[in-house]
Design a protein around this motif. Structure first.
Motif, PDB file in Angstrom:
ATOM      1  N   SER A   1      24.114   6.304  18.696  1.00 30.68           N
ATOM      2  CA  SER A   1      23.071   7.225  19.143  1.00 30.68           C
ATOM      3  C   SER A   1      23.274   8.588  18.495  1.00 30.68           C
ATOM      4  O   SER A   1      24.393   9.034  18.283  1.00 30.68           O
ATOM      5  N   PHE A   2      22.183   9.233  18.136  1.00 30.07           N
ATOM      6  CA  PHE A   2      22.263  10.539  17.485  1.00 30.07           C
ATOM      7  C   PHE A   2      21.668  11.646  18.336  1.00 30.07           C
ATOM      8  O   PHE A   2      21.469  12.758  17.869  1.00 30.07           O
ATOM      9  N   GLY A   3      21.373  11.314  19.601  1.00 28.22           N
ATOM     10  CA  GLY A   3      20.740  12.288  20.485  1.00 28.22           C
ATOM     11  C   GLY A   3      21.586  13.525  20.692  1.00 28.22           C
ATOM     12  O   GLY A   3      21.078  14.601  20.998  1.00 28.22           O
ATOM     13  N   GLU A   4      22.919  13.355  20.495  1.00 21.42           N
ATOM     14  CA  GLU A   4      23.786  14.492  20.747  1.00 21.42           C
ATOM     15  C   GLU A   4      23.932  15.403  19.552  1.00 21.42           C
ATOM     16  O   GLU A   4      24.196  16.586  19.692  1.00 21.42           O
ATOM     17  N   THR A   5      23.806  14.829  18.360  1.00 24.00           N
ATOM     18  CA  THR A   5      24.046  15.645  17.172  1.00 24.00           C
ATOM     19  C   THR A   5      22.756  16.068  16.474  1.00 24.00           C
ATOM     20  O   THR A   5      22.772  16.999  15.680  1.00 24.00           O
ATOM     21  N   LEU A   6      21.647  15.385  16.754  1.00 21.82           N
ATOM     22  CA  LEU A   6      20.402  15.753  16.087  1.00 21.82           C
ATOM     23  C   LEU A   6      19.385  16.284  17.093  1.00 21.82           C
ATOM     24  O   LEU A   6      19.266  15.768  18.203  1.00 21.82           O
ATOM     25  N   LYS A   7      18.655  17.311  16.636  1.00 22.16           N
ATOM     26  CA  LYS A   7      17.617  17.874  17.513  1.00 22.16           C
ATOM     27  C   LYS A   7      16.339  17.048  17.382  1.00 22.16           C
ATOM     28  O   LYS A   7      16.179  16.270  16.444  1.00 22.16           O
ATOM     29  N   LYS A   8      15.442  17.289  18.326  1.00 19.85           N
ATOM     30  CA  LYS A   8      14.191  16.518  18.360  1.00 19.85           C
ATOM     31  C   LYS A   8      13.461  16.533  17.018  1.00 19.85           C
ATOM     32  O   LYS A   8      13.092  15.490  16.482  1.00 19.85           O
ATOM     33  N   ASP A   9      13.243  17.744  16.481  1.00 20.35           N
ATOM     34  CA  ASP A   9      12.460  17.802  15.235  1.00 20.35           C
ATOM     35  C   ASP A   9      13.236  17.220  14.060  1.00 20.35           C
ATOM     36  O   ASP A   9      12.635  16.795  13.075  1.00 20.35           O
ATOM     37  N   GLU A  10      14.555  17.184  14.177  1.00 19.71           N
ATOM     38  CA  GLU A  10      15.340  16.538  13.115  1.00 19.71           C
ATOM     39  C   GLU A  10      15.115  15.026  13.153  1.00 19.71           C
ATOM     40  O   GLU A  10      15.012  14.370  12.107  1.00 19.71           O
ATOM     41  N   ILE A  11      15.068  14.496  14.368  1.00 24.67           N
ATOM     42  CA  ILE A  11      14.836  13.053  14.476  1.00 24.67           C
ATOM     43  C   ILE A  11      13.427  12.708  13.978  1.00 24.67           C
ATOM     44  O   ILE A  11      13.242  11.740  13.235  1.00 24.67           O
ATOM     45  N   TRP A  12      12.455  13.548  14.343  1.00 21.63           N
ATOM     46  CA  TRP A  12      11.093  13.312  13.835  1.00 21.63           C
ATOM     47  C   TRP A  12      11.070  13.405  12.311  1.00 21.63           C
ATOM     48  O   TRP A  12      10.368  12.640  11.643  1.00 21.63           O
TER      49      TRP A  12
END
Lengths: 314, 469
Positions: free
Chosen positions: A288-299
């Motif tokens: 999971s990358f929810g901890e290291t990446l921000k929302k707009d980074e994931i988008w």
């Protein structure tokens, strides 16, 4: 010259010992008598026999010389590794293995970051993943088997619980198996950020990627992909340990395109065996990358993946 | 009571055997050091088992600290103690036995590290059987030294004896307390300390192992051999008293500056940082004392070849003891901790301060034991300039690399994402690691000149003795 302490060696020695003991007591041995030096996280478990054997290998091979196991509470460290280290994570560590130098990255949040298959492949050939890596290859650890009786002695000394079956199961395990098992425990007792999905878990509506088709977002996504995804999904998402991302008509090994926010969910939460995403069963293995990446980074990553799948950019 | 010449003769043999043993272990540790520096830019050369970096790295550090430095220090302690007490060692046979015990302990510990038997505690990695031998060794050494001091023929104890006593008791306390472990087989043990507490104990030990062995003990040598080799008395007795007591007091508070930003209690970190800054004062007390001693006549830097070993040595000690406390500060630590900067720091102390003072002391001792002159001052000077050049190349490249690493790890894009991957950071280090190897080779070549000079002096002395007989 009058008699002074410099002509009385016994007195001098007693004074020297006393002087040395002041700082010793205040900073080390008095705190030791208090609870602040023995904290324990609620979710922390003792090592299993295989994990402990792996920890012994980690010590023997000098892994702490190049890898630390403590994330400092600094912005960029939390960004790179995840939640900063908590005092209660190390209750079963005798001794601590925080290390002193990062020739390689910190490993405090390594557990579960990659699937086992990645860890094996990386130990055998680190430079296949990071071209400039100077980590020695550890494939040779596969050549020696564990000694179950020895591991049992170690478990007894530490007072960790085990069953006879746990010990028997060690007989056909190699030192590399143990090392991978240990590395996969690192940091797993720390509560990760709660899984926040793009839409509500029970979806009625899908959320659109706000950065869909955005050229800048795709470029940024490419950068993030190289840092976070390439090691498993291969260069430009051609597939390696993880599946290829180039075919938009396959998702979670099932045919049929899915909306952008399903990609978002998987990147944010990872997968686990038995999990379900949009009606499709997960095999597990995706971190999971929810901890290291921000929302707009994931988008942005989703935008980039879509561009790999041939979607046009503006 | 009168002493036979033979008593001193035996004691000189003990001193000599310690010095030769330490040179033997030192050469092994230096070669290991060069080799692991190569592995940084040629990782394909790692082999399985003992040929892998992780094992050779612990061999390098521990055999250097215990084999080369501790071995030389014990021999030189015996030498100084006899001269300052004006008598032979009290238990010459016990003293002689410590040579064999010492070599056994280092051989066992060093072999164990290559086999992968390690406690993973910095500066204390030998597994428990070797540690146990070191404890026994240290008790015997303490008996010999304290016995000799108590039965001394000179009433006043000179400064060097204070530092020798402080080293013996401090190392005993920290080594024993950090070695409380439960054996789990012949070559495996688990510390009685766990988690954050084990970190706190370890760095209390680790910092003071450096503080006693590489600082107090080396100062004992400095205060003895600087006046001896220059013919100038120490500038201020009062300053050395103040420096001594404040140093041994403050050192023990500072271990946690190795643990800044880790999960150990914040107050322990802050106390350690504050006391680290305070430590500049006593450290510089000795620096000032050294410089003002030679200020009487700076021409001795030219006329007495050993002067420069001790003056450059104390200069690096001075730089080291300002750099160290600076590194303890949180803001500095956040940049350079866990980087190659710290490796540069450690090696400035070891290669700049300890190596110069210890080799200078051995140059002084060997001709006196053999009743002769040094084989070649010219070779000693070549040795001096090579180790100085090698060390400066080593330290400076590691400082640059360290700042670069720290800055790259912290660099962010305008949107707050990290700018560099780990792979990019490592790739930028390669040229610095290559230059470091070059500096290391220059240093080791310098040390080989030293070894050659020592053995040729001994040979000259033996030949002289044979011709007289």
């Amino acid at each position: 010259m009058a008699k002074n302490i410099y002509s009385k060696p016994v007195l001098f020695t007693i004074l020297a010992v006393g002087t040395v003991l002041v700082g010793t007591l205040v900073t080390t041995f008095i705190p030791m008598m208090t609870a602040q030096m023995h904290p324990k996280l609620a979710g922390l478990k003792p090592y299993t026999a295989l994990q402990l054997a792996g920890r012994d290998v980690y010590q023997s091979e000098g892994c702490p010389f190049c890898h630390t196991q403590t994330v400092r509470p600094l912005k960029t460290e939390v960004e790179r590794y995840g939640a900063y280290s908590k005092a209660g994570e190390f209750y079963y560590d005798r001794p601590f293995l925080w290390g002193t130098k990062r020739t390689g990255p910190d490993l405090a949040r390594e557990g579960g970051k990659y699937p086992d298959a990645w860890q094996y492949a990386h130990f055998k050939d680190p430079r296949a993943f990071s071209p400039h890596s100077i980590m020695p290859s550890f494939g040779w650890l596969q050549d020696s088997k564990l000694d179950p009786a020895q591991v049992q002695t170690h478990m007894n000394v530490l007072g960790f619980p085990y069953t006879p079956a746990d010990i028997q199961a060690l007989a056909d395990k190699t030192r590399l198996d143990a090392l991978v098992a240990y590395v996969q425990t690192l940091g797993t007792a720390v509560t990760r950020k709660a899984a926040v999905t793009a839409a509500v878990t029970v979806k009625k509506v899908h959320i659109k990627n706000p950065l869909a088709g955005n050229h800048e977002a795709a470029e940024r996504g490419e950068r993030l992909f190289e840092q976070n995804c390439e090691a498993c999904h291969g260069k430009k998402g051609v597939g390696y340990i993880g599946p290829s991302l180039k075919d938009k008509n396959v998702f979670l090994y099932v045919k049929g395109n899915v909306p952008d926010d399903d990609y978002f969910d998987i990147i944010h939460n990872g997968t686990r065996e038995g999990g379900v995403e949009d009606g499709r069963k997960e095999k597990g293995g995706m971190p999971s990358f929810g901890e290291t990446l921000k929302k707009d980074e994931i988008w942005s990553l989703v935008t980039y993946i879509r561009s790999l799948q041939g979607e046009k950019e503006e | 009571m009168s002493y036979q010449m033979s008593d001193y003769h035996y004691d000189n043999q003990t001193v000599r055997k310690f010095i030769y043993s330490s040179i033997f272990w030192g050469v092994l540790a230096l070669v290991a050091g060069i080799w692991i520096s190569v592995l940084f830019w040629a990782p394909g050369l790692n082999g399985p088992g003992w040929l892998t970096y992780g094992r050779l790295r612990s061999f390098h550090v521990n055999v250097m600290a215990f084999g080369l430095v501790l071995g030389a220090l014990i021999g030189i302690f015996y030498y100084i103690t006899m001269r300052l007490t004006k008598r032979p060692l009290l238990f010459p046979r016990v003293a002689r036995s410590t040579v064999y015990l010492f070599n056994l302990a280092i051989a066992l510990g060093g072999w164990g590290l290559l086999m992968g038997y390690t406690k993973s505690l910095a500066y204390n990695e030998f597994e428990w059987p070797a540690s146990l031998l070191i404890v026994i060794l240290w008790v015997l050494i303490a008996i010999v030294i304290f016995g000799t001091v108590i039965k001394r023929k000179e009433e006043q104890m000179y400064i060097s004896l204070w530092y020798i006593i402080a080293t013996v008791v401090t190392l005993a306390v920290i080594y024993v307390l950090n070695n409380l472990e439960v054996p789990a087989g012949l070559f495996k043990s688990y510390s009685i300390y766990a988690g954050v507490n084990s970190a706190n104990v370890e760095w209390w030990y680790g910092h003071n192992a450096v503080g006693s062995e590489l600082t107090m003990a080396t100062l004992a040598l400095f205060y003895y051999f600087l006046p001896k080799s220059t013919g100038l008395p120490i500038y201020s007795h009062r300053l050395s008293i103040i420096a001594f007591w404040s140093l041994v007091f403050a050192y023990l508070w500072t271990g946690a500056h190795h643990l800044v930003y880790t999960p150990i209690p914040d107050w322990i970190q802050t106390v350690a940082i504050a006391m680290s800054i305070f430590l500049i004062a006593p450290s510089w007390g000795s620096v000032v004392n050294g410089f003002y001693t030679v200020r009487e006549d700076w021409s001795r830097m030219r006329t007495h070849y050993l002067t420069k070993f001790f003056i450059l040595g104390i200069t690096f000690y001075g730089l080291q003891t300002v750099q160290g406390p600076t590194q303890a500060l949180r803001v500095v630590s956040s940049l350079i901790h866990y980087t190659d900067w710290v490796v540069g720091h450690v090696h400035m102390g070891a290669m700049g301060w300890d190596a110069l003072v210890i080799t200078g002391a051995i140059y002084y001792i060997i001709p006196r034991i053999y009743n002769t002159e040094i084989y070649s001052e010219k070779i000693a000077n070549t040795h001096f300039w090579l180790v100085l050049t090698g060390q400066i190349i080593y330290s400076i490249t590691m400082w640059i690399a360290g700042i670069q690493e720290g800055a790259m790890q912290k660099a962010v894009n305008p949107d707050g994402t990290l700018k560099y991957t780990w792979d990019q950071i490592v790739s930028k280090n390669i040229p610095y690691w290559q230059i470091r190897t070059l500096g290391g080779i220059i240093f080791v070549v310098g040390m080989l000149f030293f070894v050659y000079n020592v053995f040729m002096t001994a040979r000259k002395g033996n030949a002289l003795a044979a011709s007289k007989a």
